[in-house]
Design an enzyme around this catalytic site. Structure first.
Site: not given
Length: 717
Positions: A524, A406-408, A410-413
């Site tokens: 969150d 996943g990506q968002g 704040q960063g990437t996992v």
């Protein structure tokens, strides 16, 4: 060292000379009108010849017998038919007699062959002693001494081509054989009595072209005899007693150096320049004597390399060339070693730079502070690990795009596998706030100490990269958001499952707010940050914006961060986040579970676009069951649905002080579950789900409605 270099140098020169001076077929026709160079279909040339003065000595005299049609040449010294001159110029093919036994219809006129006194010997490389016939024990005898032999076994159905021991046998012969006799004995011990037997010396390659039956009918077979061995190159101008003879057309010349050596040259120009060794046209031959072919070089002006003679002047230029070759090779080798050295130095410097850069990032990312905290007394963070960046690179295949979960914002996992086989989720942030590194380290320490079954476990971090990497346990079955809003018959999100998930999440938030060593505000909470493990238990994730506070603190003041639809209106206005802000977000999650609708629906009116507002309005208008999900209405009790809805309404109160605490919310949800009579344990419920849906693993999606946080449903964001 010099001697070691000279040996391969001489071998190199030898290879060059062999390539250059290899004698081709001397097919140049002798146009001398006096000397005959052909008899019938056979061509020959010096040292062989017909007539006085046209051959070297009596051993090489050729007699052309005109009684045959076409005429046939014979070597007078050995009384054998000359079949051909071998292209290497040191051997000829002759028609060798076959010796038959006295039994049968063929009787030999002689018992052997004798070439003694001539310069000819049987080639032990090309020829084989061969015996044919049934049970033939043939012996090869020279000068009364047995020097070889073979046994031919009798078998009527043996193959008719080739010689493999059945009705035919073969044996190699010793070198320098000039004469032989063949004694043939039957296995019974009687000599020359049973059936047709024969023995002969034959050229092996030519023998294999004929059938055995054909051989048995022949009186002569082809054999190869040698008259000399090639000994290198010669220069007749350096011979001791040169005797130069050239053909009238000045294309062919020879010289008898001594009784054992002969020099033959090609492409002669004239008598005075018959032997220009620099043209490599002169081949030195050592003729056979009873002692073999061990001929010395003509003079001291020759060099002997591997028992081959070469004129010394051939090496004068070669040595100078060799020096250049050696210098060139040494220079090339030195240059290659220099390049290798520079490459190794570059790699070493690059590795040192990488190590320094890792150390720089480690210090900048608070590694020293984290190490100090981990080693301090009273800090029981046993499972927290500082991972090396190389280990995480290998775990994610160097952060390959196929490993992205996943990506968002704040960063990437990434999904990775550690060396011990554990599957993990690795968060790679996009930015780093150097002013808050101490706070980041404190949060890592706090999250490391969280040990709750409904909270994603932080396994460790890596601080050697430009931005810190967080390593979490991997949760396989995706997010709650997916199961609420993308329902299908393969995975029914039942009312019992919804109520259990809500209870588990409430218990986890209650633990973070009131049971952890320091209270933690998640900041969150949303359905995409609630993951489901392999047993479909809820796991609260995404602590990227979480804050830990002291026990006496009631709120934290920060810039507004969160996801629209879940954001506490009071926090949005005041920028003060309290534990009741998490309660509000959780209330939105409860409404999602009740209605199956998304937190923001652009299709509704502006006033009802927010799910929380739409839900509260429906409660006020007593239209709750009009917005509740169909499956919830079908499976849930009316009282329980109303009880959960009322609890959600209290959580969504615009005044934070009027909202219940998460501890109260968790207790009330447990009470509602108990009142429904759900006596099955969580593990039993999971087993039922597993049986109905199989091993399902949902994607780790990113919620498009998020702002200011990574909403991938992936731990550590």
């Amino acid at each position: 060292m010099e001697r070691a270099v000279m040996i391969p140098l001489k071998l190199l020169v030898l290879l060059i000379l062999v390539c250059v001076t290899a004698p081709p077929a001397m097919a140049a026709s002798l146009a001398n009108p006096v000397c005959q160079d052909k008899c019938g279909d056979v061509n020959f040339y010096f040292p062989f010849g017909v007539g006085e003065g046209c051959y070297m000595n009596k051993s090489f005299e050729v007699v052309c017998n005109d009684s045959f049609t076409p005429p046939k040449p014979f070597l007078k010294s050995i009384n054998m038919e000359l079949l051909a001159l071998v292209s290497s110029s040191d051997a000829v093919l002759v028609n060798n007699p076959v010796i038959h036994s006295d039994c049968g219809d063929k009787v030999s006129t002689n018992r052997g062959v004798n070439m003694s006194g001539t310069g000819f010997v049987y080639s032990n490389e090309a020829n084989r002693f061969t015996a044919t016939g049934c049970d033939n024990y043939a012996m090869l005898v020279q000068d009364g001494e047995t020097v070889g032999g073979c046994l031919s076994i009798c078998r009527n159905d043996s193959n008719t081509r080739g010689c493999y021991g059945l009705n035919c046998c073969q044996a190699t012969i010793p070198p320098n054989i000039q004469s032989f006799e063949a004694n043939m004995t039957d296995l019974s011990g009687e000599i020359d009595c049973i059936g047709r037997k024969s023995a002969f010396m034959v050229h092996q390659d030519l023998f294999e072209l004929r059938s055995l039956d054909e051989m048995l009918q022949m009186d002569h077979v082809p054999a190869r005899i040698e008259w000399a061995k090639f000994k290198g190159n010669c220069d007749l101008s350096e011979t001791i007693t040169p005797y130069i003879n050239c053909t009238s057309d000045s294309k062919y010349c020879w010289a008898q150096i001594n009784t054992r050596q002969l020099c033959i040259c090609r492409n002669c120009q004239d008598d005075s320049k018959c032997t220009d060794g620099r043209n490599y046209n002169c081949d030195l031959f050592c003729m056979h004597t009873p002692g073999g072919y061990d001929c010395p070089c003509p003079t001291e002006n020759y060099e002997n390399i591997s028992n081959i003679c070469y004129p010394s002047h051939l090496f004068s230029n070669q040595k100078s060339h060799s020096k250049f070759i050696i210098i060139g090779c040494a220079s090339g080798l030195g240059f290659l070693l220099l390049l290798i050295g520079l490459w190794l130095l570059y790699k070493l410097m690059k590795r040192r730079q990488a190590m320094k850069l890792k150390q720089k990032f480690f210090k900048r990312n608070g590694g020293l502070l984290l190490q100090q905290q981990l080693s301090s007394e009273g800090n029981n963070v046993e499972q927290t690990k500082l991972f090396a960046c190389n280990e995480l690179e290998n775990a994610t295949d160097h952060y390959h795009e196929n490993r992205i979960l996943g990506q968002g914002g704040q960063g990437t996992v990434y999904k990775g596998m550690l060396t011990d086989g554990r599957v993990v989720a690795i968060k790679k942030s996009k930015v780093v706030d150097e002013d808050k590194l101490e706070q980041f380290i404190n949060e890592v320490l706090i999250l490391s100490q969280i040990n709750h079954r409904n909270v994603v476990k932080l396994l460790g971090c890596c601080l050697e990269t430009e931005v810190p990497l967080l390593v979490y346990e991997f949760i396989p079955n995706g997010t709650l958001f997916q199961y609420i809003h993308n329902q299908n018959e393969e995975l029914p999100l039942t009312w019992e499952m919804r109520l259990r998930i809500a209870t588990e999440v409430a218990g986890a938030l209650s633990y973070l707010h009131s049971a952890a060593s320091l209270p933690i505000y998640h900041r969150d909470i949303k359905s995409s940050n609630i993951l489901l493990d392999d047993k479909f238990r809820a796991k609260v994730a995404d602590f990227g914006t979480s804050k830990s506070i002291s026990i006496d603190q009631t709120h934290v003041t920060t810039r507004v961060q969160g996801t629209f639809g879940y954001l506490d209106p009071e926090y949005f206005q005041s920028s003060q986040f309290t534990e009741k802000s998490d309660v509000y977000s959780f209330g939105v999650v409860i409404v999602e579970l009740l209605t199956g609708q998304k937190p923001i629906n652009p299709l509704r009116s502006v006033e009802a676009r927010s799910l929380a507002t739409y839900f509260l309005d429906s409660m006020e208008a007593n239209r709750l069951f009009e917005i509740v999900d169909v499956r919830v209405l079908k499976e849930g009790g009316k009282k329980e649905i109303i009880a959960v809805a009322k609890l959600a309404k209290r959580c969504l109160d615009l005044s934070g002080k009027k909202r219940p605490t998460m501890k109260t919310v968790a207790m009330e949800l447990e009470g509602i579950r108990a009142s429904q009579g759900f006596s099955l344990t969580i593990e039993q419920d999971h087993e039922e789900v597993d049986c109905s849906v199989g091993n399902y693993t949902g994607p780790w999606d990113v919620d498009s409605s998020s702002t200011g946080s990574l909403n991938s449903g992936i731990p550590g964001h």
